[in-house]
Every structure is written in structure tokens, then in C-alpha cells.
Enzyme design. Structure first.
Site, PDB file in Angstrom:
ATOM      1  N   LYS A  11      12.091   5.196 -41.747  1.00  0.00           N
ATOM      2  CA  LYS A  11      10.951   4.566 -41.067  1.00  0.00           C
ATOM      3  C   LYS A  11       9.621   4.952 -41.719  1.00  0.00           C
ATOM      4  O   LYS A  11       9.559   5.881 -42.527  1.00  0.00           O
ATOM      5  CB  LYS A  11      10.988   4.977 -39.583  1.00  0.00           C
ATOM      6  CG  LYS A  11      12.230   4.474 -38.835  1.00  0.00           C
ATOM      7  CD  LYS A  11      12.127   4.799 -37.346  1.00  0.00           C
ATOM      8  CE  LYS A  11      13.338   4.296 -36.580  1.00  0.00           C
ATOM      9  NZ  LYS A  11      13.196   4.555 -35.115  1.00  0.00           N
ATOM     10  N   TYR A  51      13.786  -5.524 -32.946  1.00  0.00           N
ATOM     11  CA  TYR A  51      13.843  -4.697 -31.738  1.00  0.00           C
ATOM     12  C   TYR A  51      13.798  -5.535 -30.456  1.00  0.00           C
ATOM     13  O   TYR A  51      13.448  -5.011 -29.395  1.00  0.00           O
ATOM     14  CB  TYR A  51      12.707  -3.669 -31.750  1.00  0.00           C
ATOM     15  CG  TYR A  51      12.970  -2.508 -32.681  1.00  0.00           C
ATOM     16  CD1 TYR A  51      13.937  -1.550 -32.376  1.00  0.00           C
ATOM     17  CD2 TYR A  51      12.266  -2.349 -33.867  1.00  0.00           C
ATOM     18  CE1 TYR A  51      14.189  -0.484 -33.207  1.00  0.00           C
ATOM     19  CE2 TYR A  51      12.515  -1.271 -34.728  1.00  0.00           C
ATOM     20  CZ  TYR A  51      13.477  -0.347 -34.382  1.00  0.00           C
ATOM     21  OH  TYR A  51      13.731   0.716 -35.217  1.00  0.00           O
ATOM     22  N   ARG A  87      25.067   8.637 -36.365  1.00  0.00           N
ATOM     23  CA  ARG A  87      24.267   9.052 -35.196  1.00  0.00           C
ATOM     24  C   ARG A  87      24.267  10.577 -35.066  1.00  0.00           C
ATOM     25  O   ARG A  87      23.260  11.176 -34.690  1.00  0.00           O
ATOM     26  CB  ARG A  87      24.811   8.417 -33.902  1.00  0.00           C
ATOM     27  CG  ARG A  87      24.742   6.901 -33.831  1.00  0.00           C
ATOM     28  CD  ARG A  87      23.360   6.325 -33.660  1.00  0.00           C
ATOM     29  NE  ARG A  87      22.609   6.864 -32.546  1.00  0.00           N
ATOM     30  CZ  ARG A  87      21.509   6.290 -32.038  1.00  0.00           C
ATOM     31  NH1 ARG A  87      21.043   5.153 -32.543  1.00  0.00           N
ATOM     32  NH2 ARG A  87      20.861   6.841 -31.047  1.00  0.00           N
ATOM     33  N   ARG A 104      16.519  13.965 -37.982  1.00  0.00           N
ATOM     34  CA  ARG A 104      15.338  13.875 -37.107  1.00  0.00           C
ATOM     35  C   ARG A 104      14.751  15.256 -36.813  1.00  0.00           C
ATOM     36  O   ARG A 104      13.535  15.418 -36.725  1.00  0.00           O
ATOM     37  CB  ARG A 104      15.696  13.126 -35.822  1.00  0.00           C
ATOM     38  CG  ARG A 104      15.756  11.597 -36.054  1.00  0.00           C
ATOM     39  CD  ARG A 104      16.345  10.863 -34.887  1.00  0.00           C
ATOM     40  NE  ARG A 104      16.085   9.419 -34.952  1.00  0.00           N
ATOM     41  CZ  ARG A 104      16.685   8.525 -34.172  1.00  0.00           C
ATOM     42  NH1 ARG A 104      17.585   8.926 -33.270  1.00  0.00           N
ATOM     43  NH2 ARG A 104      16.404   7.242 -34.274  1.00  0.00           N
ATOM     44  N   ASN A 114      10.193   8.618 -35.503  1.00  0.00           N
ATOM     45  CA  ASN A 114      11.347   9.515 -35.577  1.00  0.00           C
ATOM     46  C   ASN A 114      12.198   9.353 -36.842  1.00  0.00           C
ATOM     47  O   ASN A 114      13.398   9.598 -36.836  1.00  0.00           O
ATOM     48  CB  ASN A 114      12.194   9.423 -34.297  1.00  0.00           C
ATOM     49  CG  ASN A 114      12.774   8.049 -34.063  1.00  0.00           C
ATOM     50  OD1 ASN A 114      12.563   7.141 -34.841  1.00  0.00           O
ATOM     51  ND2 ASN A 114      13.518   7.912 -32.984  1.00  0.00           N
ATOM     52  N   HIS A 117      16.373   5.127 -38.439  1.00  0.00           N
ATOM     53  CA  HIS A 117      17.136   4.308 -37.496  1.00  0.00           C
ATOM     54  C   HIS A 117      18.619   4.459 -37.815  1.00  0.00           C
ATOM     55  O   HIS A 117      18.991   4.589 -38.986  1.00  0.00           O
ATOM     56  CB  HIS A 117      16.745   2.835 -37.646  1.00  0.00           C
ATOM     57  CG  HIS A 117      17.649   1.893 -36.896  1.00  0.00           C
ATOM     58  ND1 HIS A 117      17.486   1.650 -35.557  1.00  0.00           N
ATOM     59  CD2 HIS A 117      18.728   1.166 -37.301  1.00  0.00           C
ATOM     60  CE1 HIS A 117      18.441   0.792 -35.166  1.00  0.00           C
ATOM     61  NE2 HIS A 117      19.206   0.489 -36.213  1.00  0.00           N
ATOM     62  N   GLU A 128      22.505  -5.955 -37.676  1.00  0.00           N
ATOM     63  CA  GLU A 128      21.305  -5.380 -38.297  1.00  0.00           C
ATOM     64  C   GLU A 128      21.390  -5.439 -39.824  1.00  0.00           C
ATOM     65  O   GLU A 128      20.377  -5.673 -40.502  1.00  0.00           O
ATOM     66  CB  GLU A 128      21.126  -3.940 -37.801  1.00  0.00           C
ATOM     67  CG  GLU A 128      20.778  -3.909 -36.320  1.00  0.00           C
ATOM     68  CD  GLU A 128      20.810  -2.519 -35.705  1.00  0.00           C
ATOM     69  OE1 GLU A 128      20.511  -2.409 -34.503  1.00  0.00           O
ATOM     70  OE2 GLU A 128      21.132  -1.533 -36.422  1.00  0.00           O
TER      71      GLU A 128
HETATM   72  P1  DAT Z   1      17.533   5.339 -31.145  1.00  0.00           P
HETATM   73  O1  DAT Z   1      16.596   5.015 -32.293  1.00  0.00           O
HETATM   74  O2  DAT Z   1      17.849   6.808 -31.098  1.00  0.00           O
HETATM   75  O3  DAT Z   1      18.757   4.461 -31.115  1.00  0.00           O
HETATM   76  P2  DAT Z   1      16.535   3.748 -28.930  1.00  0.00           P
HETATM   77  O4  DAT Z   1      17.440   2.665 -29.425  1.00  0.00           O
HETATM   78  O5  DAT Z   1      16.645   4.152 -27.490  1.00  0.00           O
HETATM   79  O6  DAT Z   1      16.690   5.070 -29.810  1.00  0.00           O
HETATM   80  O7  DAT Z   1      15.020   3.327 -29.170  1.00  0.00           O
HETATM   81  C1  DAT Z   1      14.644   2.657 -30.371  1.00  0.00           C
HETATM   82  C2  DAT Z   1      13.386   3.286 -30.889  1.00  0.00           C
HETATM   83  O8  DAT Z   1      12.320   3.083 -29.977  1.00  0.00           O
HETATM   84  C3  DAT Z   1      13.447   4.798 -31.089  1.00  0.00           C
HETATM   85  O9  DAT Z   1      14.044   5.165 -32.326  1.00  0.00           O
HETATM   86  C4  DAT Z   1      12.014   5.178 -31.015  1.00  0.00           C
HETATM   87  C5  DAT Z   1      11.441   4.213 -29.987  1.00  0.00           C
HETATM   88  N1  DAT Z   1      11.444   4.829 -28.649  1.00  0.00           N
HETATM   89  C6  DAT Z   1      12.497   5.010 -27.833  1.00  0.00           C
HETATM   90  N2  DAT Z   1      12.136   5.595 -26.677  1.00  0.00           N
HETATM   91  C7  DAT Z   1      10.797   5.785 -26.778  1.00  0.00           C
HETATM   92  C8  DAT Z   1       9.801   6.330 -25.916  1.00  0.00           C
HETATM   93  N3  DAT Z   1      10.123   6.827 -24.703  1.00  0.00           N
HETATM   94  N4  DAT Z   1       8.532   6.362 -26.370  1.00  0.00           N
HETATM   95  C9  DAT Z   1       8.185   5.861 -27.573  1.00  0.00           C
HETATM   96  N5  DAT Z   1       9.064   5.325 -28.438  1.00  0.00           N
HETATM   97  C10 DAT Z   1      10.340   5.281 -28.036  1.00  0.00           C
HETATM   98 MG    MG Z   2      18.940   2.444 -30.823  1.00  0.00          MG
END
Ligand code: DAT
Ligand code: MG
Length: 139
Positions: A11, A51, A87, A104, A114, A117, A128
Site C-alpha cells: 500500500k 473496496y 493472512r 504489518r 497498514n 493487503h 481481486e
Molecule cells: P484487512 O485489510 O485486514 O482484510 P478489512 O478488510 O477489515 O481488513 O478492512 C480493509 C481495510 O480498511 C484495512 O486494511 C484498513 C481499512 N480499515 C479497516 N478498519 C478500519 C478502521 N476501523 N479505521 C480505518 N481504516 C480501517
Molecule cells: Mg479485508
């Protein structure tokens, strides 16, 4: 039977902090091979589409702005049990909760910024990967 492929992005925060090489080294050391890779930048429209599953979440606008804010590296990776093992390698969404030695934990700045992805299912890995690569760009 779990699939052999997953999809990742390095990212904008990790590209900006100069960690493309370090992250690719960790991915290689963990036994993943690269089947497709490109350095690119998502437009706002493409970030919204990627997204879309999070469109109702309160952080969606922030996520789209961030993911379109700078270049990324997109890649398709191969390994047995690829989705789950990747993961594990990247760690929890929030680096404060990510296990020691995960990507991470080492390189992410925050829950939003973070570093990487990783697809969450075989089905999403396929979707994806196809979002970012044409069939003739994949080995
Ligand atoms: P992951 O990337 O671990 O699969 P996710 O699919 O729940 O997590 O969310 C996608 C992305 O959105 C994540 O990498 C970062 C952002 N994100 C998730 N929760 C967040 C939050 N509470 N505040 C800000 N960004 C967030
Ligand atoms: Mg996710």
C-alpha cells in the site's frame, strides 16, 4: 481443499517509506512465488470499486482517499494454502494487534495505513487478481 493463489497490494504508506524490497523479501522467505506483479496507482474510481464491499463502513471515504493517494505494488502470489498463510504472514489489520514478525507489525503505520493487503478467501483472491491483471499478464 484450499487454493494455491492469493492477491496482495503493497500500500501507499509502505511504498512511500521505502519498504517494497523488504516486504517482497519477507514474502519470498515465507515461500510464496510471484505469478504477476505491477507498480501502479489506483484512481479514486478504481479504489472505490476495489473496496466496494466496505462502502457502508464509516472509514470507506478515508480508505479510498488513502489507497488512491500514491503508488502501490499489486501482485498475485502462489503457495499451498495461499490465502490463509498470507493472512498469517501479514498479521492483524491493526499493527498494534499484529503478531511479532508479521509484515504489518514491522512496517504498518496504523490500522488505516497498514502496509499490505491480503485477500480473505479463495473467491476474493480470484476476483481481486482479475481486477488488477489481464489473463496474459499472469504466469
Ligand atoms: P484487512 O485489510 O485486514 O482484510 P478489512 O478488510 O477489515 O481488513 O478492512 C480493509 C481495510 O480498511 C484495512 O486494511 C484498513 C481499512 N480499515 C479497516 N478498519 C478500519 C478502521 N476501523 N479505521 C480505518 N481504516 C480501517
Ligand atoms: Mg479485508
Amino acid at each position: 481443499m484450499s487454493g494455491k493463489r492469493t492477491f496482495t497490494m503493497i500500500k501507499p504508506d509502505a511504498v512511500e517509506s521505502g519498504n517494497i524490497g523488504n516486504i517482497l523479501q519477507m514474502i519470498s522467505n515465507a515461500g510464496f512465488s510471484i505469478k504477476a506483479m505491477k507498480f501502479t496507482q489506483l484512481s479514486e474510481e478504481r479504489a472505490k470499486a476495489f473496496y466496494a464491499v466496505h462502502a457502508e463502513r464509516p472509514f470507506y471515504g478515508e480508505l479510498v482517499d488513502y489507497m488512491s493517494s500514491g503508488p502501490i505494488v499489486a501482485a498475485i502470489l502462489e503457495k499451498d494454502n495461499a490465502v490463509e498463510d498470507f493472512r498469517t504472514l501479514i498479521g492483524s489489520t491493526d499493527p498494534a494487534e499484529a503478531a511479532e514478525g508479521t509484515i504489518r507489525k514491522k512496517y504498518a503505520e496504523s490500522k488505516g495505513r497498514n502496509a499490505v493487503h491480503g485477500s480473505d478467501s479463495d473467491e476474493n483472491a480470484q476476483i481481486e487478481g482479475e481486477f488488477h491483471f489481464d489473463a496474459n499478464e499472469v504466469i
